[in-house]
Design an enzyme around this catalytic site. Sequence first.
Site, short mmCIF file in Angstrom:
data_model
loop_
_atom_site.label_atom_id
_atom_site.label_comp_id
_atom_site.label_asym_id
_atom_site.label_seq_id
_atom_site.Cartn_x
_atom_site.Cartn_y
_atom_site.Cartn_z
N TYR A 69 -14.59 -25.59 -8.09
CA TYR A 69 -13.91 -24.56 -8.90
C TYR A 69 -14.61 -24.35 -10.23
O TYR A 69 -14.67 -23.24 -10.75
CB TYR A 69 -12.43 -24.92 -9.10
N ARG A 72 -17.39 -22.11 -9.51
CA ARG A 72 -16.92 -20.73 -9.31
C ARG A 72 -16.49 -20.09 -10.63
O ARG A 72 -16.74 -18.91 -10.88
CB ARG A 72 -15.75 -20.70 -8.32
N GLN A 103 -4.24 -9.95 -6.68
CA GLN A 103 -4.34 -11.24 -5.97
C GLN A 103 -5.56 -11.99 -6.46
O GLN A 103 -5.81 -13.11 -6.05
CB GLN A 103 -4.48 -11.00 -4.47
N ASP A 106 -9.99 -13.75 -10.93
CA ASP A 106 -11.21 -13.68 -11.74
C ASP A 106 -11.02 -13.15 -13.15
O ASP A 106 -11.93 -13.23 -13.98
CB ASP A 106 -12.30 -12.87 -11.02
N HIS A 121 -1.88 -14.87 -7.78
CA HIS A 121 -2.51 -16.11 -7.31
C HIS A 121 -3.10 -16.94 -8.44
O HIS A 121 -4.00 -17.75 -8.22
CB HIS A 121 -3.58 -15.79 -6.25
N GLY A 189 -8.68 -2.77 -1.94
CA GLY A 189 -9.61 -3.89 -1.73
C GLY A 189 -8.96 -5.16 -1.25
O GLY A 189 -9.38 -6.25 -1.61
N SER A 191 -7.46 -7.19 2.34
CA SER A 191 -7.45 -7.16 3.80
C SER A 191 -6.04 -7.06 4.34
O SER A 191 -5.85 -6.93 5.55
CB SER A 191 -8.14 -8.41 4.34
N ASN A 215 -10.06 1.31 0.65
CA ASN A 215 -10.81 0.22 1.27
C ASN A 215 -11.91 0.85 2.12
O ASN A 215 -11.65 1.85 2.79
CB ASN A 215 -9.85 -0.62 2.15
N ALA A 233 -13.92 0.78 -3.95
CA ALA A 233 -13.01 1.00 -5.08
C ALA A 233 -13.76 1.55 -6.30
O ALA A 233 -13.25 2.40 -7.03
CB ALA A 233 -12.31 -0.30 -5.43
#
Length: 248
Positions: A69, A72, A103, A106, A121, A189, A191, A215, A233
């Site tokens: 993490y 990331r 969701q 970042d 999230h 964007g 799924s 999408n 997007a």
Amino acid sequence: MTPSIPAELIERLSRAQRVVAMTGAGISAESGIPTFRDAQSGLWAQFKPEELASEAGFRAAPERVWQWYRWRYQQVRKTSPNPGHYALAQLQQRLPNFTLITQNVDGLHQAAGSTDVIELHGSIRRVRCLDNDCEEQEWPENSTGTPPKHSCGSLLRPAVVWFGEFLPEQALADAIEAVENCDLMFSIGTSSLVYPAAELPLVAQQNGAVVVEINPNPTPLSTRADYVLTGAAGVVLPELVKALPGPV
Ligand code: NAD
């Protein structure tokens, strides 16, 4: 390819009293952050989710998960918002009552200027303690080995929602309130596979809202959405903002 935005949709958007947009990993793809499931570049193609994104995985190998993490987080810090993020920040300025739900972990919506973003999230830019309900904090400096301990004695972990965990209660309640009371909702964007987020556009629609998907690829929502704008997007959203009547 520049998509054409139906005039009828622009009219509905201009007339809407309350608009919600929900984003997923796809909106950050053009900023260079890999999505989870895109076969070519997806993060899960390289790593097993249950080992890296679960409490059990963290407890089994805290150092590995912490370092993954941290890596990331450092990657995310090097990225910048793209035209899709900026267009959503503009929509918030242009529309009377606009709620952004993401969701993504970042923080790129906030970096683009969006405010009051509902983070379903959590955020990879913050950490929290594993066992207690202490306040979230910034990543500690020099945390290269095992995860450091919080002052409460518990190990620190990234402030993201892992597989098998509940969504933050307040964020979910705010998101449900927004979708139940909107006239128009964008699903961008994502799924549409991760619940409960995937259900939110359907809740909006059941409550009378127009649902618009953006999408490049079809999702389970595509056959239910009122409008499907097929494209990236970062292309579609600026076109949409441009098509809105009134001063830019
Ligand atoms: P996902 O990987 O399951 O789906 C990504 C979707 O984005 C796909 O439908 C794909 O077709 C679409 N997409 C790809 N490029 C796009 C573009 N340029 N414009 C618009 N759409 C594009 O991601 P998800 O639905 O968000 O769900 C997975 C989970 O992954 C989320 O819960 C999220 O927390 C997490 N995640 C977050 C980030 C981030 O913070 N940037 C990155 C990866 C995963």
